[in-house]
Structures are given as C-alpha cells and as structure tokens.
Scaffold this active site. Structure first.
Site, PDB file in Angstrom:
ATOM      1  N   ASP A   9       0.876  -1.165   0.000  1.00 57.39           N
ATOM      2  CA  ASP A   9       0.000   0.000   0.000  1.00 57.39           C
ATOM      3  C   ASP A   9       0.918   1.220   0.000  1.00 57.39           C
ATOM      4  OD1 ASP A   9      -2.347   1.669   0.547  1.00 57.39           O
ATOM      5  OD2 ASP A   9      -1.548   1.810   2.578  1.00 57.39           O
ATOM      6  N   ASP A  11      -0.173   5.147   1.094  1.00 57.82           N
ATOM      7  CA  ASP A  11      -0.425   6.079   2.198  1.00 57.82           C
ATOM      8  C   ASP A  11      -0.475   5.359   3.538  1.00 57.82           C
ATOM      9  OD1 ASP A  11      -0.984   8.795   0.897  1.00 57.82           O
ATOM     10  OD2 ASP A  11      -2.281   7.466  -0.257  1.00 57.82           O
ATOM     11  N   ASP A 167      -1.554  -0.816   6.115  1.00 56.41           N
ATOM     12  CA  ASP A 167      -1.634  -0.129   7.408  1.00 56.41           C
ATOM     13  C   ASP A 167      -3.060   0.029   7.908  1.00 56.41           C
ATOM     14  OD1 ASP A 167      -2.366   3.233   7.096  1.00 56.41           O
ATOM     15  OD2 ASP A 167      -2.175   1.958   5.337  1.00 56.41           O
TER      16      ASP A 167
END
Length: 222
Positions: A9, A11, A167
């Site tokens: 991922d 961000d 995250d």
C-alpha cells in the site's frame, strides 16, 4: 507455497501521509473550536468516501461553511506537513531485500496515480516498483479487492503467491478478499484498528525481514 511477489500500500504504509492529513484537519477543526475524533477519521483511511471531514465540521458547528476556503487551508497545512515527512523506518531495507530475493514488487493504492508517482519520485524509490495500480485504474477502491487483483495479475503471479503490506483495515480486507497474504503494519492513526484478519502484524517494517515473514507464513499454512 512459494511467495513470488510483495504488493505495498502507499499512504500510511510507505510514508506517514495519513497522519499528515489527520493533523491538518485537526488543526482546522481547532480553529473553529471543534475536535476531530480519530475514530471518525479512521473510517475513511485506506478508502474513499468513508468519512467527509467537511460535512462533519458543518455538523459540529451547526451550519454550512465555505468549503473552498477550508479546502485551501487544508491543502496549505497538509503540504507543509508532507514536506517534513520521510519514508517509514525499514521501507528502504525491505525494498532492497525484496529486490535481492528476486521478489516482484508492486503497489496498490486507493490514491490517484499522480499523488503516488510524485511522492515515490521525491523519495527516490520509484524504480523499485514494477507495477502500480491506483484509483485511476478501478471503479471501486479498497476495501474492494480489484486493486490487488489487478496488481498481482500485472505482476504475473497468483494471489496466493503474493504478500500485501497494509496499514489499514480497509486495505487489509481488500488484500485478503483478493487472496493475498496480509501483513499489517499499523501507524499512529491506525494502531487501534482491529487487524484480526491479518496473517501477521508488525510494529514496523524494521521488525522482520521478508525472509522471516515468508518463513512464518509458510509455517502457518502447513
């Protein structure tokens, strides 16, 4: 099982852009005498449309606001925050290790490609990624699994031959629904999320090498 690829991922996973955005809106809310609850903000992390900070501020203040002015203020503060943000600890080490191990490296993000490309170039890591799939490539972003399905397809591997590094819960759900192994690496704005579906949870990308991660995943699937 043979792991052949890793899909990151962006961000909140490679850079702490999530905290940059949250802090920017937290400051704006404070300027209007309001507080932005992390629990509310977290609903929108890793996806789009999960939380509208402008709508919430209007609800808290009791009336319509000049959204253009607020957005301009957010952009100003957000850019200042981003200018001070570097890659998370361990990111470079894991990218170099993945390359050394011969793993294919991809990226799947709900953000738009221009945003992703800009920061990868600024941080000097664009060349590590053989495949990037972004919101420009899909109708539905995470938690829909399409981004991850497209990423592994473009890398030329099966979903169960790839590890996703995420995250957020929205991102993890997308990865697992696509059939990838899911490794959660929470940051300070996602730390209280429920990552029970993760195959592995790390405090940071410094904590474990890919060799260790792959070894554990192999043991867990026996």
């Amino acid at each position: 099982m043979a792991i052949k690829a890793v899909v990151f991922d962006f961000d909140g996973t490679l850079m702490d852009t999530e905290t940059c955005a949250f802090d920017a809106f937290t400051g704006i809310y404070a300027e209007y005498g309001q507080s932005l609850a992390l629990e509310a903000w977290a609903v929108g992390i890793g996806t789009r449309g999960g939380f509208d900070p402008y709508e919430e501020l209007e609800r808290l203040t009791g009336g319509p606001m000049d959204r253009a002015t607020i957005k301009a203020r957010f952009n100003e503060v957000h850019e200042a925050n981003l200018a001070k943000t570097a890659l998370f600890p361990g990111v470079i080490d894991r990218l170099k290790e993945a390359q050394r191990l011969g793993l294919l490296i991809g990226l799947a993000s709900s953000s738009d490609r221009a945003w992703i490309e800009r920061h990868l170039e600024q941080q000097g890591i664009r060349s590590y990624f053989q495949v990037i799939r972004s919101s420009d490539d899909v109708e539905q972003v995470k938690p829909d699994p399409t981004l991850y399905k497209l990423a592994v397809e473009a890398l030329g591997v099966k979903a169960n031959e790839a590890i996703a590094i995420e995250d957020s819960v929205n991102g993890l759900r997308a990865a697992k629904a696509a059939g990838l192994f899911g490794v959660a690496v929470p940051n300070q704005v996602t730390a209280k999320m429920d990552f029970h579906d993760a195959d592995l949870i790390l405090n940071s990308l410094e904590q474990r090498s890919f060799e260790d991660i792959i070894r554990q995943l192999e043991q867990n699937t026996k």
